[in-house]
Scaffold this active site. Structure first.
Site, PDB file in Angstrom:
ATOM      1  CG  PHE A   1      -1.838  -1.252   1.194  1.00 28.56           C
ATOM      2  CD1 PHE A   1      -2.777  -1.482   0.202  1.00 28.56           C
ATOM      3  CD2 PHE A   1      -1.632  -2.224   2.158  1.00 28.56           C
ATOM      4  CE1 PHE A   1      -3.527  -2.657   0.190  1.00 28.56           C
ATOM      5  CE2 PHE A   1      -2.371  -3.408   2.148  1.00 28.56           C
ATOM      6  CZ  PHE A   1      -3.319  -3.620   1.156  1.00 28.56           C
ATOM      7  NE  ARG A   2       2.238   3.095  -5.260  1.00 29.75           N
ATOM      8  CZ  ARG A   2       2.418   2.077  -6.127  1.00 29.75           C
ATOM      9  NH1 ARG A   2       3.140   1.034  -5.785  1.00 29.75           N
ATOM     10  NH2 ARG A   2       1.894   2.119  -7.327  1.00 29.75           N
ATOM     11  CG  LEU A   3       1.153   2.408   3.919  1.00 32.85           C
ATOM     12  CD1 LEU A   3       0.203   1.761   4.915  1.00 32.85           C
ATOM     13  CD2 LEU A   3       1.052   3.936   4.018  1.00 32.85           C
TER      14      LEU A   3
END
Ligand SMILES: Cc1cc2nc3c(=O)[nH]c(=O)nc-3n(C[C@H](O)[C@H](O)[C@H](O)COP(=O)(O)O)c2cc1C
Length: 220
Positions: free
Chosen positions: A196-198
């Site tokens: 999640f692009r975290l």
């Protein structure tokens, strides 16, 4: 609108769920040792050139330039690469001896960035590395006026043939316009992909070369 045929769309929830979290990857307090660990992982995984890095410099107008080069040495002093000192990058470094480099290893989904001043390597170190290159590559270093306009492919072939004839079976010494540069990092940032692009980021900073490192975690 992005062309989905050409440019991959943003991953779906499902696609992210198979995207592995690599866990804790900042496993060393010494950034150069940590980099060596990551490079060793990349070397096992990448199909080629795990030591390739994008090298950014700026020209006399302040316009950034970037190209790939190969990391050839890493030690406490920094990261060394070799090139033609009369190339565009060589001229840019002569005018502004500072650079940034970026490694991106797709197979392990990691990135490392370095920034800092740049110092020329010693003649002895450049000679020693030049000697390790294949003879044809050594002749090529004499034949190529890197980054300058060339009349055509034939012009290069002609120069290669001329230099090969000139050196005959004798030693091919290092050209005076060919040497190395060491990027002495004052900033090193490690990045690892997360779902999640975290993503996870850790940066090591020091005020000057020789000063102690301090670290920060950065928002992705
Ligand atoms: C994977 C890869 C590795 C490269 N390694 C080097 C290198 O170590 N030294 C070099 O001078 N050029 C290398 N090149 C070529 C440079 O990207 C560039 O074309 C050349 O150095 C001229 O750059 P300049 O005009 O900005 O000086 C490499 C290119 C690629 C794609």
């Amino acid at each position: 609108m992005a062309d989905d045929e050409l440019i991959p769309p943003s991953p779906s929830e499902e696609a992210y769920s198979v995207d592995q979290d690599q866990g804790e990857v900042f496993t060393d307090d010494d950034p150069l040792a940590l980099f060596a660990d990551w490079l060793a992982l990349a070397k096992r995984a990448e199909p080629n050139d795990p030591n390739a890095m994008a090298l950014a410099t700026v020209d006399a107008d302040g316009l950034p330039d970037v190209r790939m080069v190969l990391l050839k040495d890493i030690d406490a002093a920094g990261l060394t690469f070799y090139t033609n000192t009369q190339s565009a990058k060589g001229e840019q470094l002569a005018a502004n001896p500072q650079a940034a480099v970026c490694f991106h290893w797709k197979t392990i989904r990691r990135q490392v960035r370095f920034r800092g001043p740049v110092a020329p390597v010693s003649d002895e170190a450049a000679d020693a590395y030049f000697k390790t290159r294949a003879r044809s590559a050594r002749i090529g270093a004499w034949a190529s006026a890197q980054s300058r306009p060339m009349a055509g492919k034939l012009a290069l072939a002609k120069e290669v043939a001329l230099k090969a004839a000139q050196f005959g079976i004798g030693e091919v010494p290092r050209p005076p316009h060919w040497s190395g540069y060491t990027i002495v990092p004052t900033q090193i940032e490690f990045w690892v992909n997360r779902p999640f692009r975290l993503h996870d980021r850790k940066v090591f900073l020091r005020e000057s070369v020789g000063a102690p490192w301090r670290t920060e975690r950065l928002y992705p």
